[in-house]
Design a protein around this motif. Structure first.
Motif, PDB file in Angstrom:
ATOM      1  N   ALA A 121      52.591  38.961  40.547  1.00 49.38           N
ATOM      2  CA  ALA A 121      51.471  39.741  41.083  1.00 49.38           C
ATOM      3  C   ALA A 121      51.413  39.531  42.589  1.00 49.38           C
ATOM      4  O   ALA A 121      51.637  38.429  43.078  1.00 49.38           O
ATOM      5  CB  ALA A 121      50.157  39.298  40.452  1.00 49.38           C
ATOM      6  N   HIS A 122      51.112  40.605  43.289  1.00 42.55           N
ATOM      7  CA  HIS A 122      51.040  40.534  44.755  1.00 42.55           C
ATOM      8  C   HIS A 122      49.746  41.196  45.203  1.00 42.55           C
ATOM      9  O   HIS A 122      49.396  42.270  44.713  1.00 42.55           O
ATOM     10  CB  HIS A 122      52.253  41.240  45.364  1.00 42.55           C
ATOM     11  CG  HIS A 122      52.298  41.142  46.861  1.00 42.55           C
ATOM     12  ND1 HIS A 122      52.399  39.924  47.509  1.00 42.55           N
ATOM     13  CD2 HIS A 122      52.263  42.090  47.833  1.00 42.55           C
ATOM     14  CE1 HIS A 122      52.410  40.142  48.823  1.00 42.55           C
ATOM     15  NE2 HIS A 122      52.331  41.443  49.045  1.00 42.55           N
ATOM     16  N   PHE A 123      49.057  40.559  46.140  1.00 49.80           N
ATOM     17  CA  PHE A 123      47.787  41.086  46.652  1.00 49.80           C
ATOM     18  C   PHE A 123      47.965  41.606  48.072  1.00 49.80           C
ATOM     19  O   PHE A 123      48.588  40.942  48.897  1.00 49.80           O
ATOM     20  CB  PHE A 123      46.709  39.992  46.731  1.00 49.80           C
ATOM     21  CG  PHE A 123      46.227  39.465  45.421  1.00 49.80           C
ATOM     22  CD1 PHE A 123      46.665  39.987  44.202  1.00 49.80           C
ATOM     23  CD2 PHE A 123      45.300  38.412  45.375  1.00 49.80           C
ATOM     24  CE1 PHE A 123      46.195  39.490  42.989  1.00 49.80           C
ATOM     25  CE2 PHE A 123      44.832  37.916  44.171  1.00 49.80           C
ATOM     26  CZ  PHE A 123      45.284  38.445  42.989  1.00 49.80           C
ATOM     27  N   VAL A 124      47.381  42.741  48.353  1.00 51.88           N
ATOM     28  CA  VAL A 124      47.317  43.257  49.724  1.00 51.88           C
ATOM     29  C   VAL A 124      45.837  43.378  50.088  1.00 51.88           C
ATOM     30  O   VAL A 124      45.099  44.140  49.450  1.00 51.88           O
ATOM     31  CB  VAL A 124      48.018  44.621  49.849  1.00 51.88           C
ATOM     32  CG1 VAL A 124      47.846  45.184  51.254  1.00 51.88           C
ATOM     33  CG2 VAL A 124      49.491  44.485  49.499  1.00 51.88           C
ATOM     34  N   ILE A 125      45.425  42.617  51.107  1.00 54.62           N
ATOM     35  CA  ILE A 125      44.015  42.557  51.485  1.00 54.62           C
ATOM     36  C   ILE A 125      43.857  43.285  52.825  1.00 54.62           C
ATOM     37  O   ILE A 125      44.568  43.003  53.779  1.00 54.62           O
ATOM     38  CB  ILE A 125      43.549  41.087  51.636  1.00 54.62           C
ATOM     39  CG1 ILE A 125      43.964  40.263  50.413  1.00 54.62           C
ATOM     40  CG2 ILE A 125      42.048  41.021  51.887  1.00 54.62           C
ATOM     41  CD1 ILE A 125      43.395  40.736  49.112  1.00 54.62           C
ATOM     42  N   CYS A 126      42.894  44.221  52.860  1.00 55.09           N
ATOM     43  CA  CYS A 126      42.839  45.161  53.986  1.00 55.09           C
ATOM     44  C   CYS A 126      41.788  44.823  55.051  1.00 55.09           C
ATOM     45  O   CYS A 126      41.515  45.655  55.929  1.00 55.09           O
ATOM     46  CB  CYS A 126      42.638  46.568  53.441  1.00 55.09           C
ATOM     47  SG  CYS A 126      43.932  47.045  52.259  1.00 55.09           S
TER      48      CYS A 126
END
Lengths: 243, 243, 243, 243, 243, 243
Positions: free
Chosen positions: C40-45
């Motif tokens: 799982a990979h998170f992209v936080i904006c």
């Protein structure tokens, strides 16, 4: 069935298809109103005789005990029997007669969502139609009692699935600790039911979640059948705006 | 822009995309509240310069006159200009600053329905977002004023088409003759507009129709952005149940 | 940003507008998947810099710690900044480039419901559009990486209000005690946030309520952007039919 | 009516108001399941005696032949007769008894959309209620057989008009050529019907269109009565994302 | 761009985001109108330069050839470029200028459903707003041309997913064989696109399915932005009542 | 009950649950059609005997007088009696027989919205089902008369609350002064009703409001049960686009 009114206030009238529906669906609202001195009366339309747990006699006793805890009077009527309810006009006329006798301002009935216990949605429809029949002056079955127009009909939802998606809810604040306590006791009074399934936890989780939405402790969502009419925008100055 | 508050009550804040939107959409509600002694403040986001009738100067004067008739204070702000509004975050921050300054309890904004004058739905969205930004403590553009959480945001609909279908309305009773009179005068004050089209008749027909639904003289439908939270079922005991 | 994939499985990619959105909205689902060995990979904006509590630095650290607890990798990107997000095409192209790089099968994004933090619905729309742009072969900004078609986009809802009413949910069973424990720790890792408000209780109440609906311990509702395609009716043989 | 189960798998149970409804509405799904070795059983609630074409005897024969082609067992029951069906509780109890006897995991029933042949929506409602009655332990008419809780109820739509708009569909992939062939033969077996109207073309066009949406050859849309519960996001990793 | 009108009839104006959208979405309707002697004009808002197949030059040629086959005139305009469209007011003003120049009665635009190619829904919204701006007399960018009020705006859907669920469709009968032939040729003229994917089959399947619903050969569903106004109930005396 | 048809045109058939429903719900539409030379026939399903005002005899006379004013023929049938109507199949068959006898092209029936007088929605459903039964060739109760397929079924709404939210309305232009006059007279003919409540004002306000939406004098909204099928986009070239 003698003196229903305990106060001079226009009473609240709640209908349940089974002995425990009112308590699980909106018992906290009842406790909140009777605690404020208003009269509440329950009409239960079966003895729960088709349920998996509890005998009709047990369930009747549980409902009486629970209503007493909530400060409500209670009566049982015969329609088609548990799990056998049909949305007949004759039933609506029967309930209209009760409305004319009790002369309530506000009614509570199970929601109209069909994907729940079949009796619930049918009773909701019967009650909705009964509120109209109670107003019609020429109905010969009801000739003896004068027409009665209620102020508002609210629907309660016994489960999340039964919450209508096409009516905006109103949330009733039941945060006072004594209200939640009384409600919990009233649910627990249905011991044949709560022994078998975690109904109390379900309802308290729903009420807590609604409370969190509104920034208060607990709340119960009800669904008005008709648009509310307000004197002023400031008549209701709270909303769910916490997250 | 000095003393906005005329009373100790938490004021009502209404936003309009054009100089006449508040009056046509919910002027009767404003009259009803100021008549009861509450403060109301209007924020107008253009001078109506793209409209077919009236010059910006005329329309500004009409709006001032109309606000005075309704007992409201008024200010004009510059966003993108009439018929040029975009739903920019910068605008929402600008409106959030106004919310923090005025510190209202209740807000009125045009509905979010897109099939109307494009500025209306966009302003509705900007206001809705502004009510959230007004609450966030870390927004550096708003550092100078303390966060403000409003109680409720209501949408008004300038036309039938602009009435949301996914929110249950609440009807505000504006039946007192003086309220309808003041409202009618306030609409008539927009003389450049009402000369060209029958706006006043449209709004009075809508209000009369809502009144007939509720068994009263006139009512205006508003649409709450968030579920109402009530202390008791008896807090609002009227509904539309006349026909 | 080197090796994202921890296994040979097609990874899960989750987008969050703020450092804690993924955890509060669907952290239990992430724990459930990584526990089963999926990447799982998170992209936080944003860094949450407009929030009331916590500095950007604190919040970045909290997010990293939380992602590690959930077994996910994490990266931060700059769009317009916290509470300033606009649904620009340029952002969708930026996210499409990430999709082409990570090459996920399943995406998670905040729901499109507009009545929540404005950044959430906007990010949801940007992600939805990005999944299409990632597939178009002629987009010159993305020329360096081959097109990528994902399998499914699911929306998560950070609050009850953010749950879409026009998509039927699917419930993900997260009942294993270790999953709920890990999720709770991951939420608690956002200590600047949970100190101020009862977010953890809110999310666990929602998950418990969904679990009760399905007759299991805990579940999280997700909302598929597109109809599911099944090999057989028996591919998913559980539903919410407990009350 | 002896041995219904052809395998150890929990069987599929499908209800039809008329002899050809299951085939036209979801015959391809049946073929797909029986081809995979699962048992399927049909319950037909009339002989089609009010239809314009075909005698009851012919239609019974056609249905038997068609069911055999699909690998399903079949039985006929008497409710109110073709075009005379009422949504009576007594019928729901009758179907609940069948559910308790067959003990299926998955049920198929016509959709609840009312703007179609009146028997279809009524049968859908009867089946939905029957799945609940089948679970209730105290129903005296069903005392002889133990309660049975099904896993899921899916609705099929015999026409485009009958597709529910308030439930997100799931698409069942029936692209294997032998499945479409068997389904087509099963529809053709209703020769009294297909001679008069282009039903087969209608159904194949619908399935082809659904296939094109999903990037496969043919698919049939079904509508789950209750939210699906998944072990993992990766349990169903396909969706309609082709155009 | 000189003489657009080929007849005295008020022309039809159709907008497309990409060179093939009008043809795939409603080409049969165009053929039907031009066949009856009405003028049709296309405005194409990109060269399809972000697509996977075909160069801008090829696609421009294909669109010109296809428009000629349909009997329509065509022009290309520059907005933000393929896959880069934003719903800017400036674009709406640009399209409003075209509306004032062409002076159409009926407009066609892609539907507002967001779950499709992002340019489609955005163009639909721009066109919808442009039809209002075209009417406003004070818009200084449009000062040179007199205001124009159109009669009706219809949306077309390029895919099944793009069909609005909140507007009742109207079906346009395109059953004449020459109409379907011309439409098919016009779609085939987009050879760079149809070589790669089965678009023609998709559209003919949709039109055939709509035809079957109405008991005719082929029909295309359009979605009116505003309620139709009829002189008489007998003005449109056909409906979909075949199955 | 002999010669119903006054012209060679396919007649219009309207159903009312009570003696005044057709007039209040859509009397202007009837006047508009008969004025244009079309035949109209009313079927009234009770004598209004449960109403608050008027005797059955009075109400029958009022209805006859009103129908005559509108240029329509009228007949009374017995179903279950006023306020006692059930949605029985036997009633649908009875109405189907009338449809086969009258052989209308267009039908008018009360809307299906349940939150109105219970008889209205039920009659709407009975009529809808009757239009299908009228088509089925094998129905033995109707063996004597040949099947009849109607062109379109439109619903009328007696009140604002009864307007369906899931069907796009069509507006019928009834602006000719003589039409409104005749309609008003026809409503006034129900003198037992209009004496007690302001029904005429309600209906004229609704029609005026719809007229204002469309830029004409008066209009009545009807709701088609099935999508309209048009020969051309230019068949209906007016819409509500005035505000």
């Amino acid at each position: 069935m003698k003196p229903i009114l305990k106060s001079k206030l226009v009473p609240l009238l709640a209908f349940g298809a089974h002995p425990d529906d009112i308590e699980f669906g909106c018992g906290g609202v009842i406790a909140n109103e009777t605690h404020a001195g208003r009269a509440a009366h329950f009409v239960i339309c079966s003895r729960g005789e088709a349920g998996t747990h509890g005998t009709p006699r047990q369930r009747t006793e549980e409902a009486k005990k629970s209503a007493a805890l909530l400060g409500a009077t209670i009566e049982f009527i015969e329609l088609d029997g548990d799990a056998h309810l049909e949305a007949r006009v004759a039933h609506a006329i029967k309930l209209a007669a009760i409305i004319r006798r009790v002369r309530p301002g506000i009614l509570l009935a199970p929601s109209l969502v069909e994907n729940q216990h079949p009796d619930h949605a049918k009773l909701g429809r019967i009650v909705r139609d009964a509120t109209r029949l109670a107003r019609y002056g020429g109905l010969k079955e009801l000739r003896k009692s004068p027409p009665q127009a209620i102020d508002q009909l609210f629907y309660y939802a016994v489960t999340t699935e039964a919450e209508p998606r096409d009516i905006s809810p109103v949330l009733i604040d039941i945060s006072a600790p004594e209200i939640v306590d009384v409600w919990t006791s009233a649910m627990a009074a249905h011991s044949s039911q709560v022994r078998a399934r975690n109904y109390i936890e379900l309802q308290l989780a729903r009420a807590r979640l609604n409370g969190l939405r509104a920034g208060i402790d607990h709340a119960i969502a009800l669904f008005p059948n008709d648009p509310l009419v307000l004197e002023s925008l400031f008549q209701t100055n709270r909303s769910t705006r916490k997250f």
